[in-house]
Design a protein around this motif. Structure first.
Motif: not given
Length: 396
Positions: A208-211, A226-238
């Motif tokens: 879970x998260x982004x490597x 591994x980051x727990x902050x995901x940048x989804x682009x248009x939807x913002x930060x998850x």
């Protein structure tokens, strides 16, 4: 086994029968229901046989009018022993006491046998039973299973079920340990996986998260894996609960100092003492003894007394063996100290590595310093370097 006990209680006689028609004697025993066993032929007119004391008198009566000679050889059994003890009052009293101990001793608990426990120590279980009142010397017929569980299980949080089955004077304690569920993942927590130590990444598995690293990357201690902050682009930060597995090649360096002078134990002095445990009371078969010193080993061996058939008696033979040592100065060679240091450094490294790690390469170096040998270990390992860190701002 049952027949032997019955024949012993009523007494038996081994006799020799001589007759020109021996088969007639056997037919008379069968016709008059005279018990006999273990018949052995000596020749065509002579055989030996065993029967009861009453059967001997019956056989003498029915063979009175026949040409037959009965010669008793040996007599065995409880009646013979009682006749021998008729005027030996001390032995007769000892026999009566022994029978009383055998009959009444099985009504009480003299031994506990615990099974089914893997993580809970046996001593902890026995201590909880003793606090409840179930201990050595307790009446074995008075065990209330439901009441015992209601009291004992409160003191044993890691035990879910227990039963005490008393067989003779042995209490068999059956335990079922509680299966703890795995740690629950708090999905509402936002966390990262960072490097616990520096290394060369060999495997990245983000659950879970982004490597943030790839295989072949070199990372330093504290670097984000591994980051727990995901940048989804248009939807913002998850915000995610970052977790996963990151393995890497790591390098460790450890040093161990081994003195070239040590102490060696020699000239052991061994003494053996004996005692008898009757229940919880000990009868010492030796004089007054002093307390053992610090430089000694004491081994106590308990041998419970049992009767044929597995009947446990409330008597235990205790053998106490004490070995005293004296210390002498021993000079170690450089090679012996080096081997000792290498083994100690390798054991220390294995303790520091997380589970599932492997040591792929080791190199040792040694140097003398102030009467000691400094052994240095340089090792290459493959280990899990990721550790989970909860973001402070995201904690509930």
């Amino acid at each position: 086994m049952y027949r032997r006990i019955v024949n012993f209680l009523r007494g038996n006689v081994r006799l020799q029968v001589e007759s020109p028609c021996p088969e007639r004697v056997v037919n008379l025993c069968a016709a008059h229901e005279i018990p006999f066993w273990d018949l052995q032929w000596k020749d065509a007119a002579t055989f030996t046989v065993s029967t009861t004391r009453r059967g001997l008198h019956q056989l003498q009566t029915v063979t009175g009018e026949t040409i037959c000679t009965l010669t008793p050889l040996t007599e065995r059994g409880a009646p013979i022993l009682l006749l021998r003890f008729r005027r030996r009052y001390v032995l007769l009293g000892a026999l009566i006491v022994f029978l009383l101990i055998m009959l009444t001793g099985n009504l009480f608990i003299w031994e506990f046998r615990v099974s089914g426990n893997h993580t809970v120590p046996t001593e902890t279980i026995l201590r909880a039973l003793e606090d409840y009142g179930l201990q050595v010397g307790s009446f074995g017929m008075d065990v209330n299973q439901e009441d015992m569980r209601n009291h004992v299980l409160l003191q044993l949080p890691d035990v879910s079920w227990m039963a005490v089955n008393v067989k003779g004077c042995v209490a068999h304690v059956q335990v079922v340990e509680r299966q703890r569920p795995p740690r629950r993942v708090e999905e509402h927590e936002v966390s990262n996986v960072v490097a616990r130590c520096a290394g060369l990444v060999t495997e990245v598995r983000a659950l879970d998260g982004v490597a943030q690293v790839q295989v072949g990357s070199t990372v330093t201690e504290g670097q984000l894996l591994i980051s727990g902050v995901m940048d989804t682009g248009r939807s913002g930060v998850r915000l995610l609960h970052g977790m996963g597995q990151v393995k890497a090649r790591t390098w460790h360096e450890l040093s161990v100092l081994v003195p070239l002078e040590g102490q060696r134990r020699e000239a052991p002095d061994t003494s053996v003492r004996y005692a008898i445990d009757f229940g919880k009371n000990r009868i010492k078969l030796y004089g007054k003894g002093s307390m053992a010193g610090a430089d000694c080993d004491k081994i106590i061996h308990y041998t419970p007394w049992t009767l044929p058939g597995g009947f446990r008696l409330p008597i235990t033979w205790v053998t106490e063996r004490t070995t005293s040592y004296t210390d002498a100065v021993e000079e170690k060679t450089v090679e012996e100290a080096r081997q000792e240091g290498e083994a100690a450094a390798l054991a220390l490294l294995k303790q520091q590595l997380p589970p599932g790690s492997s040591i792929t390469d080791t190199r040792f170096a040694a140097a003398q310093r102030d009467g000691c040998l400094l052994v240095t270990l340089k090792a290459e390992c493959v280990e899990e370097i990721g550790t989970q860190v909860v973001l402070p701002a995201a904690q509930p």
